[in-house]
Design a protein around this motif. Structure first.
Motif, PDB file in Angstrom:
ATOM      1  N   LEU A   1      -1.896  17.770   2.517  1.00 21.48           N
ATOM      2  CA  LEU A   1      -1.854  17.685   4.116  1.00 21.48           C
ATOM      3  C   LEU A   1      -0.113  17.312   4.203  1.00 21.48           C
ATOM      4  N   LEU A   2      -0.052  16.132   3.474  1.00 23.69           N
ATOM      5  CA  LEU A   2       1.389  15.849   3.835  1.00 23.69           C
ATOM      6  C   LEU A   2       2.703  16.846   3.127  1.00 23.69           C
ATOM      7  N   ASP A   3       1.893  16.648   2.078  1.00 24.58           N
ATOM      8  CA  ASP A   3       3.281  17.521   1.846  1.00 24.58           C
ATOM      9  C   ASP A   3       3.672  18.817   2.709  1.00 24.58           C
ATOM     10  N   LYS A   4       2.323  19.258   3.460  1.00 22.46           N
ATOM     11  CA  LYS A   4       2.763  20.020   3.797  1.00 22.46           C
ATOM     12  C   LYS A   4       3.893  19.618   5.263  1.00 22.46           C
TER      13      LYS A   4
ATOM     14  N   SER B   1       3.860   5.882  -5.386  1.00 23.44           N
ATOM     15  CA  SER B   1       3.737   5.691  -7.112  1.00 23.44           C
ATOM     16  C   SER B   1       2.917   6.629  -7.600  1.00 23.44           C
ATOM     17  N   GLU B   2       1.989   7.403  -7.311  1.00 20.84           N
ATOM     18  CA  GLU B   2       0.600   8.607  -6.854  1.00 20.84           C
ATOM     19  C   GLU B   2       2.081   9.435  -6.759  1.00 20.84           C
ATOM     20  N   LEU B   3       2.319   9.420  -5.070  1.00 19.69           N
ATOM     21  CA  LEU B   3       3.340  11.205  -5.418  1.00 19.69           C
ATOM     22  C   LEU B   3       4.013  11.305  -6.447  1.00 19.69           C
ATOM     23  N   ASP B   4       4.595  10.360  -7.015  1.00 27.52           N
ATOM     24  CA  ASP B   4       5.971  10.079  -8.029  1.00 27.52           C
ATOM     25  C   ASP B   4       4.599  11.155  -8.626  1.00 27.52           C
ATOM     26  N   ARG B   5       3.646  10.673  -9.518  1.00 28.10           N
ATOM     27  CA  ARG B   5       2.997  10.677 -10.540  1.00 28.10           C
ATOM     28  C   ARG B   5       2.373  12.248 -10.721  1.00 28.10           C
ATOM     29  N   LEU B   6       2.354  12.698  -9.301  1.00 30.49           N
ATOM     30  CA  LEU B   6       1.716  14.592  -8.744  1.00 30.49           C
ATOM     31  C   LEU B   6       2.226  14.784  -8.803  1.00 30.49           C
TER      32      LEU B   6
ATOM     33  N   ALA C   1       0.651  -1.173  -0.358  1.00 32.96           N
ATOM     34  CA  ALA C   1       0.184   0.167  -0.241  1.00 32.96           C
ATOM     35  C   ALA C   1       1.192   1.344   0.253  1.00 32.96           C
ATOM     36  N   LEU C   2       1.889   1.135   0.800  1.00 35.22           N
ATOM     37  CA  LEU C   2       3.086   2.338   1.326  1.00 35.22           C
ATOM     38  C   LEU C   2       3.524   2.237  -0.422  1.00 35.22           C
ATOM     39  N   ASP C   3       3.726   1.126  -1.252  1.00 28.50           N
ATOM     40  CA  ASP C   3       4.855   1.373  -2.573  1.00 28.50           C
ATOM     41  C   ASP C   3       3.836   2.052  -3.514  1.00 28.50           C
ATOM     42  N   ALA C   4       2.423   1.958  -3.520  1.00 28.24           N
ATOM     43  CA  ALA C   4       1.107   2.114  -4.441  1.00 28.24           C
ATOM     44  C   ALA C   4       0.295   4.072  -4.254  1.00 28.24           C
ATOM     45  N   LYS C   5       0.951   4.304  -2.591  1.00 22.70           N
ATOM     46  CA  LYS C   5       1.310   5.568  -2.492  1.00 22.70           C
ATOM     47  C   LYS C   5       2.233   6.062  -2.650  1.00 22.70           C
TER      48      LYS C   5
ATOM     49  N   TYR D   1       5.322  14.936  -6.310  1.00 24.07           N
ATOM     50  CA  TYR D   1       5.984  15.308  -5.128  1.00 24.07           C
ATOM     51  C   TYR D   1       6.494  13.864  -4.718  1.00 24.07           C
ATOM     52  N   ARG D   2       8.019  14.161  -5.538  1.00 21.83           N
ATOM     53  CA  ARG D   2       8.994  13.114  -6.155  1.00 21.83           C
ATOM     54  C   ARG D   2       9.977  12.099  -4.956  1.00 21.83           C
ATOM     55  N   TYR D   3       9.833  14.042  -3.885  1.00 22.63           N
ATOM     56  CA  TYR D   3      10.498  14.174  -2.706  1.00 22.63           C
ATOM     57  C   TYR D   3      10.123  13.204  -1.207  1.00 22.63           C
ATOM     58  N   ILE D   4       8.594  12.977  -1.624  1.00 15.95           N
ATOM     59  CA  ILE D   4       8.288  12.672   0.013  1.00 15.95           C
ATOM     60  C   ILE D   4       8.377  10.951  -0.303  1.00 15.95           C
ATOM     61  N   HIS D   5       8.973   9.897   0.472  1.00 11.62           N
ATOM     62  CA  HIS D   5       9.388   8.570   0.444  1.00 11.62           C
ATOM     63  C   HIS D   5       8.075   7.955   0.927  1.00 11.62           C
ATOM     64  N   LYS D   6       8.021   6.808   1.107  1.00 12.05           N
ATOM     65  CA  LYS D   6       6.630   5.653   1.648  1.00 12.05           C
ATOM     66  C   LYS D   6       7.336   5.673   3.283  1.00 12.05           C
ATOM     67  N   ASN D   7       8.671   6.098   3.529  1.00 13.03           N
ATOM     68  CA  ASN D   7       8.592   6.439   5.201  1.00 13.03           C
ATOM     69  C   ASN D   7       7.591   7.403   5.473  1.00 13.03           C
ATOM     70  N   ASP D   8       7.809   8.646   4.826  1.00 18.10           N
ATOM     71  CA  ASP D   8       7.161   9.785   5.206  1.00 18.10           C
ATOM     72  C   ASP D   8       5.529   9.605   5.417  1.00 18.10           C
ATOM     73  N   VAL D   9       5.078   9.027   4.702  1.00 18.58           N
ATOM     74  CA  VAL D   9       3.876   8.900   4.437  1.00 18.58           C
ATOM     75  C   VAL D   9       2.980   7.857   5.879  1.00 18.58           C
TER      76      VAL D   9
END
Length: 91
Positions: free
Chosen positions: A70-73, A24-29, A18-22, A31-39
């Motif tokens: 909100l995650l980005d912020k 991938s979504e963040l990368d597409r949008l 699920a983290l990998d899927a999230k 937000y490439r600097y957000i990692h799955k550990n950040d989520v």
């Protein structure tokens, strides 16, 4: 089906798809600097810290439906705080 976990690491391994899927979504949008550990850390601190006996399905749902803005912020605020603390001189 009842899942029991002996550690956060064991739970993390179970929900990693699920983290990998999230991620991938963040990368597409963009937000490439957000990692799955950040989520993971964001949800632990903001959503799951108040919950008890969370269901695996709820955890996965929280990951996939996490508000990207909100995650980005949260990430940017934490980086700014770390940067400010790094520049403080201790006398």
């Amino acid at each position: 089906m009842d899942f029991t976990f002996n550690s956060k690491e064991e739970l993390y391994q179970m929900i990693e798809p699920a983290l990998d899927a999230k991620k991938s979504e963040l990368d597409r949008l963009g937000y490439r600097y957000i990692h799955k550990n950040d989520v993971w850390n964001y949800l632990i601190l903001t959503k799951w810290s108040k919950g008890h006996n969370l269901e695996l399905s709820d955890i996965v749902s929280d990951i996939l439906s996490c508000d990207n803005r909100l995650l980005d912020k949260y990430i940017k605020d934490n980086l700014a705080t770390k940067e400010q603390n790094k520049n403080i001189e201790i006398i």
